[in-house]
Scaffold this active site. Structure first.
Site, PDB file in Angstrom:
ATOM      1  N   THR A  89    -100.495   2.001  27.312  1.00 40.40           N
ATOM      2  CA  THR A  89    -101.200   1.099  28.216  1.00 40.40           C
ATOM      3  C   THR A  89    -101.164  -0.320  27.668  1.00 40.40           C
ATOM      4  O   THR A  89    -101.534  -0.552  26.515  1.00 40.40           O
ATOM      5  CB  THR A  89    -102.671   1.549  28.380  1.00 40.40           C
TER       6      THR A  89
ATOM      7  N   HIS B 140    -100.737 -14.604  18.904  1.00 41.20           N
ATOM      8  CA  HIS B 140    -101.743 -15.213  18.037  1.00 41.20           C
ATOM      9  C   HIS B 140    -101.190 -16.367  17.210  1.00 41.20           C
ATOM     10  O   HIS B 140    -101.943 -17.168  16.661  1.00 41.20           O
ATOM     11  CB  HIS B 140    -102.405 -14.164  17.134  1.00 41.20           C
TER      12      HIS B 140
ATOM     13  N   CYS C 119     -98.582 -11.461   5.352  1.00 41.79           N
ATOM     14  CA  CYS C 119     -98.327 -10.068   5.706  1.00 41.79           C
ATOM     15  C   CYS C 119     -98.014  -9.217   4.482  1.00 41.79           C
ATOM     16  O   CYS C 119     -97.138  -8.361   4.512  1.00 41.79           O
ATOM     17  CB  CYS C 119     -97.180  -9.995   6.707  1.00 41.79           C
TER      18      CYS C 119
ATOM     19  N   ASN D  70     -91.364 -18.986   8.233  1.00 42.33           N
ATOM     20  CA  ASN D  70     -92.824 -18.990   8.231  1.00 42.33           C
ATOM     21  C   ASN D  70     -93.429 -19.646   6.992  1.00 42.33           C
ATOM     22  O   ASN D  70     -94.563 -20.101   7.018  1.00 42.33           O
ATOM     23  CB  ASN D  70     -93.351 -17.558   8.348  1.00 42.33           C
TER      24      ASN D  70
ATOM     25  N   GLY E 232     -95.418  -9.584  17.000  1.00 42.82           N
ATOM     26  CA  GLY E 232     -94.077  -9.960  16.574  1.00 42.82           C
ATOM     27  C   GLY E 232     -93.393  -8.886  15.747  1.00 42.82           C
ATOM     28  O   GLY E 232     -92.179  -8.692  15.855  1.00 42.82           O
TER      29      GLY E 232
ATOM     30  N   GLN F 204     -92.666 -18.125  14.802  1.00 47.88           N
ATOM     31  CA  GLN F 204     -93.285 -19.355  14.315  1.00 47.88           C
ATOM     32  C   GLN F 204     -92.958 -20.571  15.175  1.00 47.88           C
ATOM     33  O   GLN F 204     -93.763 -21.491  15.290  1.00 47.88           O
ATOM     34  CB  GLN F 204     -92.875 -19.623  12.857  1.00 47.88           C
TER      35      GLN F 204
ATOM     36  N   SER G  39     -95.011 -13.932  19.413  1.00 47.61           N
ATOM     37  CA  SER G  39     -96.315 -13.325  19.133  1.00 47.61           C
ATOM     38  C   SER G  39     -97.409 -14.261  19.598  1.00 47.61           C
ATOM     39  O   SER G  39     -97.391 -15.461  19.292  1.00 47.61           O
ATOM     40  CB  SER G  39     -96.459 -13.055  17.633  1.00 47.61           C
TER      41      SER G  39
END
Length: 367
Positions: free
Chosen positions: A227, A191, A311, A138, A69, A166, A189
Site C-alpha cells: 500500500t 525527505h 547512513c 552527498n 532513495g 541529493q 527521495s
C-alpha cells in the site's frame, strides 16, 4: 537553540509539504479500493505521480513510488542489472555500493568527479553493463559530468542509472535541469527536499517491465507491491515543487563565505572549488584534527554538522568518498556542512565565528 547544518542527511521540513501531508493523511480510503473514498485517495496519489514525473520530464506511468532513495536505487539495480556487469563510481552512496556484491568500481579524479577515461575502458570490455553514477555526491557536493557519462553509455550500449537523491531541487538558477531523458532511470527521495521521511521514487526513462523486489497486491503497475504511503508521497511532491522554485544563489554565496573562513583557518576544501557542486554543500578538512573532535566542539557551540553520510548507524569513520579521492591521510579530519533551504545570513555568521574559535582553541593559526 541548535542551528541545523546537516541538510544532506535530511532537509528541514517545508511548511507546504507538511500541509499537503496533513490533508492527505485525513483521507480514509486505500488508493487500491474501488469505492468513493478509495477513488479519492487514488486521485490524490496520481496527481502527486504526475507532478513528480513532470519535474523530470517523465510521464506518470514512468514513476514508481518506493519507501525512499535506498529502495529506489536497489530496485533499479535489481531491475536493470540482471546479466549485466555493474559499474559504479568509487564515491557512490552505500545504497548503491551495497545493493549488489558483484560490481566493478570506476575510480574518480582528485576533484571527486568520475574518471571518464576509466569508465570508457571498463565499457570497452566484453559484456553489457549497467552504469550507476550519482548526480551529486552527498559528502562533497561534487557533480558528476552526467552528459559525458551518458554519451559514453550510449556509445557502448550500456544502461545508465542516476542517483539523484541529493541534487533533486538543489540547483542554481540557470543551471540545466536534470531530466530522465536519455537515462535508464533515476532515483529521488522526498525527505532530502523537505518532505516527510518515508517516500521516494524510481523514475524510468521509458515505461517498461520492471521486475519487482517486493511482490504484493500488484500496486505500482506490478512493479512494487505494498500500500503506498500516501501522506509521505504527497508531501514529497509538494517539497519537490517548492525546492524547484527556490533561488539557491544566496545559499551558494553563504556556502562560499564558509569556505573562505575555513581556508583562513588552515582548512582545505575537498576537491576542486572550481568543480561544479551543490550550492549548499562543502566538505572541510582541518589537518591533524579528527572530525569527531570538530563535530563535538561545534555541537557544543550550537551547530549541527556531520562527518559525512548519515547512513552508517551513527558511527564516525573515515570516509570512503575522500579515500577514493586520494585523501587517505586526511579523510578522518573532514566535516560536512550542508546548508538547509531556510538558512539565514546571521546563522552562517554565527557558524563561521564558532569555526574560527574552534580552530584557535585547537592550535590552528588564522589569517
Amino acid at each position: 537553540m541548535t542551528v541545523y547544518l546537516d541538510a544532506n542527511a535530511t532537509e528541514i521540513l517545508r511548511d507546504g509539504a507538511i500541509a499537503a501531508m496533513l490533508d492527505s493523511a485525513r483521507l480514509a480510503g486505500n488508493p487500491s479500493s474501488v469505492h468513493g473514498p478509495g477513488r479519492e485517495a487514488r486521485r490524490v496519489l496520481e496527481a502527486a505521480r504526475e507532478a513528480i514525473g513532470r519535474i523530470w520530464a517523465a510521464g506518470p506511468e514512468q514513476v514508481v513510488f518506493t519507501s525512499g532513495g535506498t529502495e529506489a536505487n536497489a530496485l533499479a539495480i535489481h531491475a536493470f542489472g540482471q546479466e549485466r556487469r555493474l559499474l559504479i563510481g568509487a564515491t557512490e552512496h552505500d545504497a548503491v555500493r551495497m545493493a549488489s556484491p558483484d560490481h566493478e568500481i570506476v575510480p574518480v579524479l582528485p576533484d571527486g568527479s568520475l574518471c571518464l577515461q576509466a569508465l570508457e575502458a571498463a565499457l570497452q570490455r566484453e559484456g553489457g553493463a549497467l552504469v550507476c553514477a550519482m548526480a551529486a555526491n552527498n559528502e562533497t557536493g561534487i557533480l558528476h559530468p552526467l552528459e559525458a557519462i551518458g554519451t559514453l553509455c550510449r556509445q557502448y550500449g550500456a544502461l545508465l542509472h542516476v542517483d539523484a537523491v541529493q541534487v533533486a531541487g538543489r540547483q542554481l538558477a540557470g543551471d540545466k535541469r536534470l531530466s530522465v531523458a536519455g537515462l535508464t532511470s533515476l532515483a529521488v527521495s522526498g525527505h532530502k527536499a523537505g518532505g516527510i521521511k518515508g517516500a521516494g521514487a524510481l523514475i524510468l526513462g521509458a515505461e517498461g517491465h520492471v521486475s519487482p523486489m517486493l511482490r504484493g497486491g500488484g500496486q505500482e503497475r506490478g512493479r512494487r507491491g505494498g500500500t503506498p504511503a500516501l501522506p509521505a508521497i504527497v508531501s514529497m511532491a509538494a517539497a519537490f515543487g517548492l525546492a524547484m522554485e527556490q533561488d539557491w544563489s544566496l545559499i551558494a554565496s553563504l556556502r562560499d563565505q564558509i569556505d573562505m573562513t575555513a581556508l583562513s583557518c588552515g582548512a582545505r576544501i575537498t576537491g576542486d572549488r572550481k568543480c561544479p557542486r551543490l550550492p549548499n554543500t562543502t566538505s572541510l578538512i582541518l589537518p591533524g584534527i579528527s572530525a569527531q573532535t570538530q563535530l563535538m566542539m561545534l555541537d557544543l557551540a550550537g551547530y549541527a554538522v556531520s562527518t559525512g553520510s548519515a547512513c552508517s548507524s551513527g558511527k564516525v569513520s573515515a570516509s570512503h568518498v575522500l579515500q577514493a579521492m586520494g585523501l587517505e591521510d586526511d579523510a578522518a579530519c573532514a566535516i560536512r556542512v550542508s546548508l538547509p533551504w531556510n538558512i539565514t545570513e546571521s546563522q552562517v555568521e554565527g557558524f563561521v565565528g564558532a569555526y574560527v574559535d574552534m580552530a584557535r582553541r585547537l592550535g590552528k593559526k588564522t589569517a
